[in-house]
Design a protein around this motif. Structure first.
Motif, PDB file in Angstrom:
ATOM      1  N   SER A 143      -6.548  17.626  -2.946  1.00 29.39           N
ATOM      2  CA  SER A 143      -6.747  17.851  -1.513  1.00 29.39           C
ATOM      3  C   SER A 143      -7.472  16.635  -0.958  1.00 29.39           C
ATOM      4  O   SER A 143      -8.667  16.453  -1.180  1.00 29.39           O
ATOM      5  CB  SER A 143      -7.577  19.116  -1.274  1.00 29.39           C
ATOM      6  OG  SER A 143      -7.955  19.186   0.089  1.00 29.39           O
ATOM      7  N   THR A 144      -6.725  15.804  -0.235  1.00 26.84           N
ATOM      8  CA  THR A 144      -7.285  14.518   0.182  1.00 26.84           C
ATOM      9  C   THR A 144      -7.589  14.454   1.669  1.00 26.84           C
ATOM     10  O   THR A 144      -8.609  13.926   2.073  1.00 26.84           O
ATOM     11  CB  THR A 144      -6.318  13.386  -0.198  1.00 26.84           C
ATOM     12  OG1 THR A 144      -5.056  13.606   0.434  1.00 26.84           O
ATOM     13  CG2 THR A 144      -6.103  13.344  -1.706  1.00 26.84           C
ATOM     14  N   VAL A 189       5.528   9.309  -2.205  1.00 24.02           N
ATOM     15  CA  VAL A 189       5.715  10.396  -3.165  1.00 24.02           C
ATOM     16  C   VAL A 189       6.845  11.312  -2.713  1.00 24.02           C
ATOM     17  O   VAL A 189       7.776  11.607  -3.466  1.00 24.02           O
ATOM     18  CB  VAL A 189       4.408  11.218  -3.335  1.00 24.02           C
ATOM     19  CG1 VAL A 189       4.617  12.345  -4.341  1.00 24.02           C
ATOM     20  CG2 VAL A 189       3.253  10.319  -3.781  1.00 24.02           C
ATOM     21  N   TRP A 190       6.783  11.746  -1.431  1.00 23.96           N
ATOM     22  CA  TRP A 190       7.760  12.716  -0.938  1.00 23.96           C
ATOM     23  C   TRP A 190       9.168  12.142  -0.859  1.00 23.96           C
ATOM     24  O   TRP A 190      10.148  12.865  -0.991  1.00 23.96           O
ATOM     25  CB  TRP A 190       7.324  13.289   0.413  1.00 23.96           C
ATOM     26  CG  TRP A 190       6.239  14.296   0.247  1.00 23.96           C
ATOM     27  CD1 TRP A 190       4.924  14.135   0.541  1.00 23.96           C
ATOM     28  CD2 TRP A 190       6.363  15.592  -0.342  1.00 23.96           C
ATOM     29  NE1 TRP A 190       4.210  15.260   0.189  1.00 23.96           N
ATOM     30  CE2 TRP A 190       5.072  16.172  -0.350  1.00 23.96           C
ATOM     31  CE3 TRP A 190       7.422  16.327  -0.852  1.00 23.96           C
ATOM     32  CZ2 TRP A 190       4.817  17.444  -0.851  1.00 23.96           C
ATOM     33  CZ3 TRP A 190       7.171  17.601  -1.352  1.00 23.96           C
ATOM     34  CH2 TRP A 190       5.891  18.145  -1.340  1.00 23.96           C
ATOM     35  N   LEU A 194       0.863  -1.191   0.000  1.00 30.07           N
ATOM     36  CA  LEU A 194       0.000   0.000   0.000  1.00 30.07           C
ATOM     37  C   LEU A 194       0.893   1.233   0.000  1.00 30.07           C
ATOM     38  O   LEU A 194       1.643   1.466   0.947  1.00 30.07           O
ATOM     39  CB  LEU A 194      -0.914   0.004   1.228  1.00 30.07           C
ATOM     40  CG  LEU A 194      -1.702   1.291   1.511  1.00 30.07           C
ATOM     41  CD1 LEU A 194      -2.647   1.623   0.364  1.00 30.07           C
ATOM     42  CD2 LEU A 194      -2.484   1.178   2.825  1.00 30.07           C
ATOM     43  N   ALA A 195       0.825   2.026  -1.070  1.00 29.87           N
ATOM     44  CA  ALA A 195       1.649   3.238  -1.191  1.00 29.87           C
ATOM     45  C   ALA A 195       0.844   4.466  -0.780  1.00 29.87           C
ATOM     46  O   ALA A 195      -0.308   4.628  -1.188  1.00 29.87           O
ATOM     47  CB  ALA A 195       2.137   3.399  -2.628  1.00 29.87           C
ATOM     48  N   PRO A 225      -4.004  10.043  -2.178  1.00 27.30           N
ATOM     49  CA  PRO A 225      -2.833  10.848  -2.542  1.00 27.30           C
ATOM     50  C   PRO A 225      -1.665   9.990  -3.015  1.00 27.30           C
ATOM     51  O   PRO A 225      -0.809  10.452  -3.771  1.00 27.30           O
ATOM     52  CB  PRO A 225      -2.489  11.590  -1.247  1.00 27.30           C
ATOM     53  CG  PRO A 225      -3.078  10.765  -0.151  1.00 27.30           C
ATOM     54  CD  PRO A 225      -4.321  10.162  -0.740  1.00 27.30           C
ATOM     55  N   GLY A 226      -1.632   8.732  -2.598  1.00 28.47           N
ATOM     56  CA  GLY A 226      -0.570   7.829  -3.039  1.00 28.47           C
ATOM     57  C   GLY A 226      -0.682   7.434  -4.497  1.00 28.47           C
ATOM     58  O   GLY A 226       0.241   6.836  -5.063  1.00 28.47           O
TER      59      GLY A 226
END
Length: 572
Positions: free
Chosen positions: A417-418, A219-220, A213-214, A243-244
């Motif tokens: 925007s999550t 991302v960062w 699960l990403a 957001p992943g």
């Protein structure tokens, strides 16, 4: 002899700042005076937004697209308070933004002076950190500290509040700090525990139904290559948080999509059926795991990589918590897995995951005479723009359709925007992303309700020549609220339906942007291609039936296994 405001600008430049989004007012006016020459010689660029909320969203979009902190500024009082929504949006989504706010002069702070607001108090729980400067000597160190705090550990927004009289003071002996110095602040460090790394590797190697699960942290940390390598090494399917989505190329055969409340049903079902889950940089909010009890009942083993130790203990016991940078820790796990060697054949699990994907596909891709379908609109847009285009969204049904159907093909190309679900995020975030990556095509996937929250910033896009394309899914309604009322409140639909205003084509043209009314898939493609060719701000209005639902969904408070994939209003 530099003034305090000049010190602020020089400090920002020393941090590599090139763009500032903002609006001037009485108490931040000295900053504007100080950077006039920098604008004239093109060392800095100022983008005059039309509302401070949008200034933060633009700085946020800049940060998410570039990986570096975005900068915005506002005056005291209403200017600063207008930043709150944007700052808490960045905070919940772990995005590094530095906001420089003006403040009334020190002698009247706390005396209800004109345009005074308690900025430190207001932002105490709406930002990662807030500081109000007490003297001119603090400026260089606190600008450096702000960037350090914003970008280390879990990224987040920082407010530096500077009284006007400090900005106007002069200092003849400037000491530029080499290193940040924040008393009591220690960024989370990466802890490489060989015993835990080995245990994580053993769980993954021995699992019969492992899954990755990403989340945002993937991302960062730019951990995409490592996630893909581990997935391919052990044939482990991948899912993501909303957001992943921006971490995993959606054309990878082992990726199932975003799971959760409005996620793809096959991703959620695979997550439930798995016997071991490697969580990479996700905090497991209630939009991803809608019921923690449901996850505990699966009796799976959890390995969790997170920069923030408190996240791994938030919901349930994690079998192997790993703290630190996701990219670094993923490399350690990969090395440990290679040392142990692959022991199990995951082909049955991969086959099962493929069956889930094929089963749920029957519910997604329907045509309907005379109506434009969201999945096909998004496919048309995807096929009309380059692979590395950046997409932002507003918040509403269009965001949920994007969660399920938008294909992310390169990392950092999906911004939404999550955590806060802030309507109005799409347009200014797209503008910020375009400023960060002017070489990329940037498209805002928006809804009529969400777009109108910050649509006045179309004026900025035109004036500043920021050529973003806004595609508006126009159903003349606050569609997601309407959907919940319709399905779960006995069809008591109230307070959500718009009339005929505005005409989005005329609205766009009034600002000097291009406007298109696209009533067919061919017109959508033509409009977008013309917008890219003309390279100017563009609004493409696409009509959507008010009865169209964002599916899959769950009943309010529902569990993932209660997923709704068919329109419950229609006979099956």
């Amino acid at each position: 002899m530099p003034t305090g405001s000049r010190l602020v600008i020089d400090s920002l430049k020393r941090e590599g700042v090139k763009v500032i989004f903002g609006i001037p007012g009485l108490t931040n006016m000295p900053l504007y005076d100080a950077f006039l020459e920098d604008l004239q010689n093109e060392e800095l660029r100022h983008v005059l937004m039309r509302h401070e909320q949008a200034a933060v969203h633009a700085a946020d979009g800049f940060a998410r697209a570039s990986g570096k902190p975005g900068v915005c500024t506002a005056t005291s009082g209403p200017g600063a308070t207008n930043l709150v929504t944007g700052m808490v949006t960045a905070y919940w989504d772990s995005s590094p933004v530095v906001a420089i706010t003006g403040q009334v002069v020190r002698s009247v702070i706390g005396k209800m002076a004109f345009q005074e607001a308690d900025t430190p108090g207001i932002f105490a729980n709406a930002a990662k950190y807030v500081v109000q400067l007490k003297n001119i000597y603090e400026i260089p160190i606190w600008i450096k500290n702000a960037f350090y705090i914003a970008s280390t550990g879990r990224p987040g927004p920082v407010v530096v509040d500077i009284p006007r009289d400090i900005q106007l003071e002069k200092l003849d002996d400037v000491k530029w700090p080499e290193e940040p110095m924040v008393r009591g602040y220690k960024p989370f460090r990466t802890i490489i525990d060989p015993v835990k790394i080995k245990k994580a590797a053993e769980i993954l190697v021995e699992a019969e139904r492992p899954i990755i699960l990403a989340g945002t942290g993937a991302v960062w940390s730019n951990a995409t290559p490592e996630i893909l390598e581990l997935s391919e090494l052990l044939a482990v399917p991948m899912v993501s948080t909303l957001p992943g989505k921006s971490a995993i190329p959606h054309d990878h055969p082992l990726f199932l999509g975003a799971m959760g409340y409005y996620g793809r049903a096959e991703a959620s079902m695979a997550a439930l059926e798995s016997d071991a889950m490697l969580v990479v940089g996700a905090r497991l909010s209630d939009r991803t795991f809608t019921s923690y009890d449901e996850m505990i009942e699966t009796r799976k083993k959890f390995i969790m990589i997170n920069i923030d130790p408190s996240d791994s203990e938030r919901a349930f016991k994690v079998d192997v918590p790993l703290y630190g940078d996701a990219k670094t820790l993923m490399r350690e796990i990969i090395s440990a897995v290679k040392e142990i060697g692959k022991k199990k054949d995951n082909s049955a699990w991969v086959k099962r995951v493929k069956e889930l994907r094929e089963y749920y596909a029957q519910f997604y891709y329907h045509e309907e005479n005379g109506k434009l379908k969201p999945w096909k609109i998004l496919k048309t847009i995807r096929n009309s723009i380059p692979r590395d285009s950046i997409v932002t969204t507003g918040v509403g049904q269009h965001q949920m359709w994007s969660e399920v159907f938008w294909e992310v093909l390169e990392p950092r190309t999906f911004l939404s925007s999550t955590g806060m679900g802030t309507m109005g995020f799409g347009l200014p975030a797209a503008m910020g992303a375009k400023m960060a990556r002017p070489d990329k095509v940037v498209v805002d996937l928006d809804g009529d309700g969400s777009f109108l929250m910050t649509a006045n910033n179309l004026a900025t896009a035109v004036d500043e020549h920021i050529p973003v394309i806004s595609v508006i899914f126009d159903n003349r309604s606050l569609g997601l609220v309407r959907q919940v009322q319709d399905l779960f409140q006995s069809r008591r639909v109230v307070g959500v339906d718009y009339g005929p205003s505005p005409d989005f084509v005329k609205f766009a043209e009034a600002f000097g942007a291009l406007g298109f009314n696209a009533t067919s898939y061919d017109e959508i493609e033509r409009s977008i291609k013309l917008a890219m060719k003309e390279n100017v701000p563009t609004v493409v209005r696409v009509p959507i039936d008010k009865e169209e639902l964002a599916l899959p969904t769950l009943p309010p408070g529902g569990k993932l296994k209660q997923v709704i994939v068919r329109d419950p209003r229609k006979a099956t």
